[in-house]
Write a protein that holds these residues in place. Structure first.
Motif, PDB file in Angstrom:
ATOM      1  N   ARG A 195       0.916  -1.207  -0.043  1.00 38.50           N
ATOM      2  CA  ARG A 195      -0.019   0.015   0.023  1.00 38.50           C
ATOM      3  C   ARG A 195       0.672   1.076  -0.165  1.00 38.50           C
ATOM      4  O   ARG A 195       0.525   2.194  -0.767  1.00 38.50           O
ATOM      5  CB  ARG A 195      -0.696  -0.043   1.176  1.00 38.50           C
ATOM      6  CG  ARG A 195      -1.787   1.212   1.263  1.00 38.50           C
ATOM      7  CD  ARG A 195      -2.583   1.496   2.639  1.00 38.50           C
ATOM      8  NE  ARG A 195      -1.464   1.780   3.673  1.00 38.50           N
ATOM      9  CZ  ARG A 195      -1.347   2.828   3.700  1.00 38.50           C
ATOM     10  NH1 ARG A 195      -1.545   3.892   3.187  1.00 38.50           N
ATOM     11  NH2 ARG A 195      -0.356   3.307   4.967  1.00 38.50           N
ATOM     12  N   GLU A 199      -5.717   7.361  -2.349  1.00 37.35           N
ATOM     13  CA  GLU A 199      -6.195   6.211  -1.502  1.00 37.35           C
ATOM     14  C   GLU A 199      -6.556   5.103  -2.302  1.00 37.35           C
ATOM     15  O   GLU A 199      -6.374   3.848  -1.844  1.00 37.35           O
ATOM     16  CB  GLU A 199      -7.370   6.676  -0.612  1.00 37.35           C
ATOM     17  CG  GLU A 199      -6.705   7.816   0.523  1.00 37.35           C
ATOM     18  CD  GLU A 199      -7.945   8.469   1.067  1.00 37.35           C
ATOM     19  OE1 GLU A 199      -9.012   8.218   0.685  1.00 37.35           O
ATOM     20  OE2 GLU A 199      -7.710   9.484   1.757  1.00 37.35           O
ATOM     21  N   ARG A 252      -5.153   1.351  -2.070  1.00 34.84           N
ATOM     22  CA  ARG A 252      -5.970   0.151  -1.644  1.00 34.84           C
ATOM     23  C   ARG A 252      -5.606  -0.929  -2.717  1.00 34.84           C
ATOM     24  O   ARG A 252      -5.728  -2.081  -2.310  1.00 34.84           O
ATOM     25  CB  ARG A 252      -7.545   0.540  -1.936  1.00 34.84           C
ATOM     26  CG  ARG A 252      -7.976   1.222  -0.662  1.00 34.84           C
ATOM     27  CD  ARG A 252      -9.635   1.315  -0.722  1.00 34.84           C
ATOM     28  NE  ARG A 252     -10.231   2.095  -1.718  1.00 34.84           N
ATOM     29  CZ  ARG A 252     -10.284   3.401  -1.783  1.00 34.84           C
ATOM     30  NH1 ARG A 252      -9.887   4.190  -0.670  1.00 34.84           N
ATOM     31  NH2 ARG A 252     -10.821   4.012  -2.894  1.00 34.84           N
ATOM     32  N   GLN A 270      -2.590  -2.595  -1.388  1.00 34.94           N
ATOM     33  CA  GLN A 270      -2.799  -3.530  -0.197  1.00 34.94           C
ATOM     34  C   GLN A 270      -3.516  -4.893  -0.841  1.00 34.94           C
ATOM     35  O   GLN A 270      -3.277  -5.715  -0.150  1.00 34.94           O
ATOM     36  CB  GLN A 270      -3.742  -2.752   0.873  1.00 34.94           C
ATOM     37  CG  GLN A 270      -4.041  -3.632   2.085  1.00 34.94           C
ATOM     38  CD  GLN A 270      -4.558  -2.792   3.080  1.00 34.94           C
ATOM     39  OE1 GLN A 270      -5.766  -2.365   2.798  1.00 34.94           O
ATOM     40  NE2 GLN A 270      -4.047  -2.584   4.387  1.00 34.94           N
ATOM     41  N   GLU A 283      -9.986  -0.978  -7.997  1.00 36.95           N
ATOM     42  CA  GLU A 283      -9.570   0.407  -7.572  1.00 36.95           C
ATOM     43  C   GLU A 283      -8.973   1.182  -8.459  1.00 36.95           C
ATOM     44  O   GLU A 283      -8.823   2.462  -8.126  1.00 36.95           O
ATOM     45  CB  GLU A 283      -8.608   0.028  -6.338  1.00 36.95           C
ATOM     46  CG  GLU A 283      -9.176  -0.468  -5.195  1.00 36.95           C
ATOM     47  CD  GLU A 283     -10.129   0.383  -4.502  1.00 36.95           C
ATOM     48  OE1 GLU A 283     -10.286   1.547  -4.629  1.00 36.95           O
ATOM     49  OE2 GLU A 283     -11.208  -0.241  -3.485  1.00 36.95           O
TER      50      GLU A 283
END
Length: 356
Positions: A201, A219, A223, A226, A322
């Protein structure tokens, strides 16, 4: 062995769809990697240069760790995320150095915890110099990484330091739950998102933040990273069970010997017969034995390996979703391909065990 049902057929169908989707476009990926080779070479040199910051009497130990040839996935993610969110600047290169050094520090400490004798095809630090020196060496690598990080904006420094705390907390949680057969799947997934997903991440999210990208894009990239890292950890769990030390380049079977309940083992214990449960507990308590072949056989024949693959693929799908916020570009496509390449490795692992 459990019989088939509608859910099994649905999962098989879903896996077939995923299998068709995970093929990467090697020309795009190889082209971009080629464009980034000068950056990656600079990062490698700068990582090795960090050994010179230490006393001459111990610098050779640091060179041994820093010169190890890993896949450099995290630096690559920094560069791709930077290019996809505005471009690569000097700060991105130093961020890549920081993240890779932190990763190397975690590997030194992991080998201590796992009692691993080999890492990246060479004797591990702990097998060469012992636990005491390895602990101090890992600590020093963390400290040096944060020293390099001081070149960056204070907000980035805080985020890196916070991320290291998350990684260490994940390792503590995992260590506390060793030999704990009450561990739930969601608890395991939380642990791997902390201890492995976090170090995927950070490079993605912070690379975008260094470009002053919007919080939504930064962000989302975080994500993505991650999710990619979590899938990578599940793949690593499977390698520990079915890989070969010659090909993987590190000591395998350490999860079993150290009492780590990885996802395929958890699934097998939760779904297995009393015989399977009893054998698993005996192996974890007494070490790998002649029954180890039974465990590998059951993981395949009970459909556990396919179920584990599906969970890893779900993370990859979540990560790819994402990326929707990013504008279409070669860099975005290459980030997708990183996930697809990992997906192919997962499929190859499952297919290789189909004959068991």
């Amino acid at each position: 062995m459990t019989g088939g049902n509608d859910n099994d057929r649905s999962n098989d169908a879903k896996m077939t769809i995923i299998k068709d989707q995970v093929k990467p476009k090697p020309d795009i990926f190889q082209s971009l990697t080629g464009q980034l080779k000068d950056y990656l070479a600079w990062i490698d040199r700068e990582i090795l240069n960090q050994a010179e910051e230490f006393d001459a009497g111990v610098a050779s130990l640091f060179r041994y760790v820093l010169a190890s040839e890993g896949k450099r996935i995290r630096p690559l993610l920094v560069l791709l995320s930077a290019k996809g969110s505005g471009g690569i600047a000097e700060d991105h290169l130093y961020l890549a150095v920081v993240i890779e050094m932190i990763h190397l520090a975690t590997l030194v400490h992991d080998d201590i915890l796992d009692g691993a004798s080999m890492r990246r095809g060479l004797p591990s630090v702990t097998s060469r110099w012992g636990t005491e020196i390895s602990v101090l060496l890992g600590d020093s690598l963390f400290a040096q990484a944060l020293k390099v990080c001081c070149r960056l904006h204070p907000d980035i420094i805080r985020s890196v330091a916070s991320g290291v705390c998350v990684v260490c907390s994940g390792e503590i949680l995992q260590t506390r739950r060793r030999f704990d057969w009450s561990l739930l799947e969601e608890e395991y997934l939380k642990i791997i998102q902390m201890k492995t997903g976090e170090l995927f991440r950070i490079p993605c999210e912070l690379a975008a933040r260094l470009n002053s990208a919007s919080s939504a894009i930064s962000e989302a990239l975080g994500r993505f990273g991650q999710a990619l890292g979590s899938s990578y950890q599940i793949y690593d769990d499977c390698l520990d069970l079915f890989g070969s030390e010659e090909n993987v380049g590190k000591t395998l079977g350490t999860d079993l010997g150290g009492g780590k309940l990885t996802l395929p083992i958890l699934y097998l214990y939760q779904q297995g017969s009393e015989e399977i449960k009893r054998t698993l507990v005996e192996i974890f308590e007494n070490g790998v034995s002649a029954d180890w072949g039974k465990i590998q056989f059951w993981i395949v024949k009970e459909g556990i390996l396919k179920k584990t693959l599906q969970t890893a693929m779900n993370f990859l799908e979540k990560g790819e979703n994402e990326l929707a916020l990013l504008p279409e570009s070669d860099e975005k496509e290459c980030l997708r391909d990183v996930g697809k390449i990992l997906g192919n490795h997962l499929l190859e692992l499952v297919n290789a065990q189909s004959v068991l």
